[in-house]
Design an enzyme around this catalytic site. Structure first.
Site, short mmCIF file in Angstrom:
data_model
loop_
_atom_site.label_atom_id
_atom_site.label_comp_id
_atom_site.label_asym_id
_atom_site.label_seq_id
_atom_site.Cartn_x
_atom_site.Cartn_y
_atom_site.Cartn_z
N CYS A 120 0.82 -1.23 0.00
CA CYS A 120 0.00 0.00 0.00
C CYS A 120 0.85 1.27 0.00
CB CYS A 120 -0.93 0.01 1.20
SG CYS A 120 -2.02 -1.41 1.22
N HIS A 261 -3.34 7.02 2.89
CA HIS A 261 -3.75 5.71 2.40
C HIS A 261 -5.10 5.34 3.01
CE1 HIS A 261 -3.99 1.62 1.33
NE2 HIS A 261 -3.62 1.14 2.50
N ASN A 291 -10.03 -0.20 -0.01
CA ASN A 291 -8.57 -0.10 0.04
C ASN A 291 -8.03 -0.59 -1.30
OD1 ASN A 291 -5.83 -0.52 0.38
ND2 ASN A 291 -6.02 -1.59 2.35
N1 ACO Z 1 -17.93 -9.82 8.61
C1 ACO Z 1 -18.41 -10.13 9.81
N2 ACO Z 1 -17.65 -10.51 10.85
C2 ACO Z 1 -16.32 -10.55 10.64
C3 ACO Z 1 -15.74 -10.26 9.39
C4 ACO Z 1 -16.59 -9.88 8.35
N3 ACO Z 1 -16.15 -9.54 7.12
N4 ACO Z 1 -14.39 -10.38 9.49
C5 ACO Z 1 -14.14 -10.74 10.75
N5 ACO Z 1 -15.30 -10.87 11.44
C6 ACO Z 1 -15.50 -11.25 12.84
C7 ACO Z 1 -14.29 -11.99 13.41
O1 ACO Z 1 -14.39 -13.38 13.16
C8 ACO Z 1 -14.40 -11.66 14.89
O2 ACO Z 1 -15.36 -12.51 15.47
P1 ACO Z 1 -15.14 -13.07 16.97
O3 ACO Z 1 -15.11 -11.83 17.84
O4 ACO Z 1 -16.34 -13.94 17.17
O5 ACO Z 1 -13.83 -13.77 16.94
C9 ACO Z 1 -14.97 -10.25 14.90
O6 ACO Z 1 -15.59 -10.05 13.62
C10 ACO Z 1 -13.93 -9.19 15.14
O7 ACO Z 1 -12.82 -9.46 14.26
P2 ACO Z 1 -11.54 -8.52 14.22
O8 ACO Z 1 -10.56 -9.09 13.27
O9 ACO Z 1 -11.10 -8.21 15.64
O10 ACO Z 1 -12.20 -7.20 13.60
P3 ACO Z 1 -11.56 -5.78 13.54
O11 ACO Z 1 -12.38 -4.81 14.25
O12 ACO Z 1 -10.07 -5.82 13.84
O13 ACO Z 1 -11.71 -5.46 11.98
C11 ACO Z 1 -10.35 -5.40 10.01
C12 ACO Z 1 -11.07 -6.28 11.03
C13 ACO Z 1 -11.36 -4.51 9.35
C14 ACO Z 1 -9.66 -6.28 8.99
C15 ACO Z 1 -9.30 -4.52 10.76
O14 ACO Z 1 -8.51 -5.33 11.61
C16 ACO Z 1 -8.40 -3.77 9.83
O15 ACO Z 1 -8.82 -2.87 9.13
N6 ACO Z 1 -7.09 -4.08 9.85
C17 ACO Z 1 -6.13 -3.38 9.01
C18 ACO Z 1 -6.19 -3.92 7.60
C19 ACO Z 1 -5.31 -3.12 6.69
O16 ACO Z 1 -5.28 -1.91 6.78
N7 ACO Z 1 -4.53 -3.79 5.83
C20 ACO Z 1 -3.62 -2.94 5.11
C21 ACO Z 1 -2.93 -3.04 4.13
S1 ACO Z 1 -3.21 -4.09 2.81
C22 ACO Z 1 -1.77 -4.05 1.85
O17 ACO Z 1 -0.75 -3.51 2.23
C23 ACO Z 1 -1.81 -4.79 0.58
#
Ligand code: ACO
Length: 334
Positions: A120, A261, A291
């Site tokens: 990214c 970003h 993203n």
């Molecule tokens: N829909 C519904 N529920 C979901 C989903 C979904 N799509 N994905 C995960 N969950 C559930 C999980 O299983 C978890 O359930 P549990 O509590 O029963 O275990 C719950 O939701 C919470 O999951 P988390 O992973 O803690 O959710 P979080 O609030 O962290 O959000 C996310 C996840 C959006 C991916 C976040 O962590 C994030 O944005 N991380 C950064 C990602 C990013 O910026 N990547 C960057 C670069 S990419 C590149 O460089 C190519």
């Protein structure tokens, strides 16, 4: 090639490209166990644009279209370029670089061409490298394009990543300028490769970290520890912006736009809260485009540019973080 006389750097034009096809949260909820409410609350994304292979759309087409648009905006032809730099993690082939094929498509030969892989951060890395090369006086004009078609590199059945990404390209044409103070006045290129297992695209089973059970997703698709990347990004976003302000002696009031970003609305809002960035200075388009990895910052830059929100004499900051893990900033006197 230009005479080697140090100079400043001007953004002569910007461009971008996104496919017409939309993938909404409702579309995703019909494919995997998720909901519009969960995606909106956790990420701020409502829809994203995705390539349509039935129409023959490819990552190469997207990147080429973005660069062509930037050339048009600059009133230049491909043959005016000395170099083409393309940033991506979803290039078509390992060899040749996509940059070579993009350069050929815009008729830039014999301009040099190479790809940068910084996930990214790709567009910001490429802008920093391009600025440095023009600034030495060795190159007169460089076409920079960041482009990812992440929908080709995510497993559509893996809800932890399938909801996040869209496909897009963002581009800029950098040319020499007599004003030495113009262009990138501060830049950072950083990485901590020890953290690579937080975000990677394995090609073969032996690429997987030894202590990691395979998720079962197919090779060639993204594995991400979302919580780890989130923690890293929240801290780095703030740090990178504060460091850039300290290094340049500038305050928030001196910056016209923070071009960030688009990874997650909560990551951007956290930086806004902690540093006190006013909403009118922080462009957000993640709700419409998701993203788009290396396409993200260039897409924002072009949309701001075309909206007349980046003007001569103003100072902007571009910031990104991504796989590697990498992070990068670029402060520009436009
Ligand atoms: N829909 C519904 N529920 C979901 C989903 C979904 N799509 N994905 C995960 N969950 C559930 C999980 O299983 C978890 O359930 P549990 O509590 O029963 O275990 C719950 O939701 C919470 O999951 P988390 O992973 O803690 O959710 P979080 O609030 O962290 O959000 C996310 C996840 C959006 C991916 C976040 O962590 C994030 O944005 N991380 C950064 C990602 C990013 O910026 N990547 C960057 C670069 S990419 C590149 O460089 C190519």
């Amino acid at each position: 090639m230009a005479k080697q006389v140090p100079c400043g750097v001007r953004i002569a034009g910007c461009g971008s490209a996104v496919p017409d096809k939309r993938l909404t949260n409702a579309d995703l909820a019909a494919m995997v166990d998720t909901s519009d409410e969960w995606i909106c609350q956790r990420t701020g994304i409502r829809e994203r644009r995705i390539l349509d292979p039935d129409k023959g759309e490819t990552q190469l087409w997207l990147a080429t279209t973005g660069l062509r648009n930037a050339l048009d905006d600059a009133g230049m032809a491909g043959s005016d370029l000395d170099l083409v730099i393309h940033a991506s993690v979803t290039s078509e082939m390992a060899c040749p670089s996509n940059a070579c094929r993009i350069a050929a498509a815009v008729d830039a030969q014999p301009a040099g061409a190479f790809d940068i892989v910084a996930a990214c951060c790709g567009f910001v890395y490429a802008m920093n490298v391009a600025d440095s090369l023009v600034r030495t006086g060795r190159y007169r004009s460089i076409g920079v394009v960041g482009c990812d078609a992440m929908t080709t590199a995510v497993d559509p059945t893996d809800r932890s990543v399938a909801i996040l990404f869209g496909d897009a390209a963002g581009a800029a044409i950098l040319v020499r300028d007599d004003d030495l103070n113009r262009g990138c006045i501060h830049q950072t290129l950083n990485a901590d490769g020890r953290t690579w297992p937080s975000l990677f695209i394995p090609r073969k089973p032996s690429d997987l970290p030894p202590d990691r059970e395979d998720s079962g997703a197919r090779m060639g698709t993204l594995r991400m520890d979302g919580r780890e990347v989130y923690k890293f990004a929240v801290g780095k976003f703030r740090e990178v912006i504060e460091d850039a302000l300290t290094a340049t002696g500038l305050g928030v009031d001196d910056i016209s736009q923070f071009v960030c970003h688009q990874s997650n609305i909560r990551i951007i809002e956290s930086a806004m809260d902690k540093i006190g960035l006013p909403p009118e200075k922080v462009y957000i388009n993640i709700d419409r485009f998701g993203n788009s990895s290396a396409g993200s910052v260039g897409l924002c830059l072009d949309q701001l540019w075309k909206a007349g929100k980046i003007n001569e004499g103003e100072t902007i900051i571009m910031v990104a973080f991504g796989g590697g893990l990498t992070w990068s900033s670029s402060v520009w006197k436009v």
